[in-house]
Design a protein around this motif. Sequence first.
Motif: not given
Length: 171
Positions: A86-113
């Motif tokens: 629901x949040x993804x539907x409402x707020x869009x792609x910033x949620x993708x980055x937030x989940x990545x950050x919460x899981x400790x993924x490399x945010x810069x690499x994630x954004x670049x991908x």
Amino acid sequence: MSDSTTAPASPVVLEAWFDLQCPDCFQALDDVRALREKYGDRLDVQLRHFPLAKHKHAYAAAQAAEEAVEQGKGWPYAEALLARTAELGDRGEPVLMEVATELGLDAEEFDTALIDGRHLLTVDADEAEGKAIKVTGTPTYVIGGERLDGGQSQDGLRERVEEIADRLLGA
């Protein structure tokens, strides 16, 4: 998504065709978890992408999940994202980055991908294969050559998957 829950030598493969913005796919996670619990490494659950046109951010979510696979957290990312459909539907792609950050993924690499589209071909290949085997909605499962459509109703799906898995495993 090439990430699976067990080693590639598992005797039975269950392909779970999901749209990562689909609330029904979030509900289906309970079945996936129960199947993992019951069969352990005898069942290889593979997440496959089938982003539906009605979900504006599903295609980007599929690419994001592929980057999470590259960073070693494919299933945890998919599960965390499905919990926020629901949040993804409402707020869009910033949620993708937030989940990545919460899981400790490399945010810069994630954004670049997400910007460079390095996972487009994987997502497109899954979608094309899904269409070829007549996946029309999500979740849909394929096990032992049988396609089980959960897009209309998930009632009895887990039991049907268990029947097929038991038969294939000789249980």
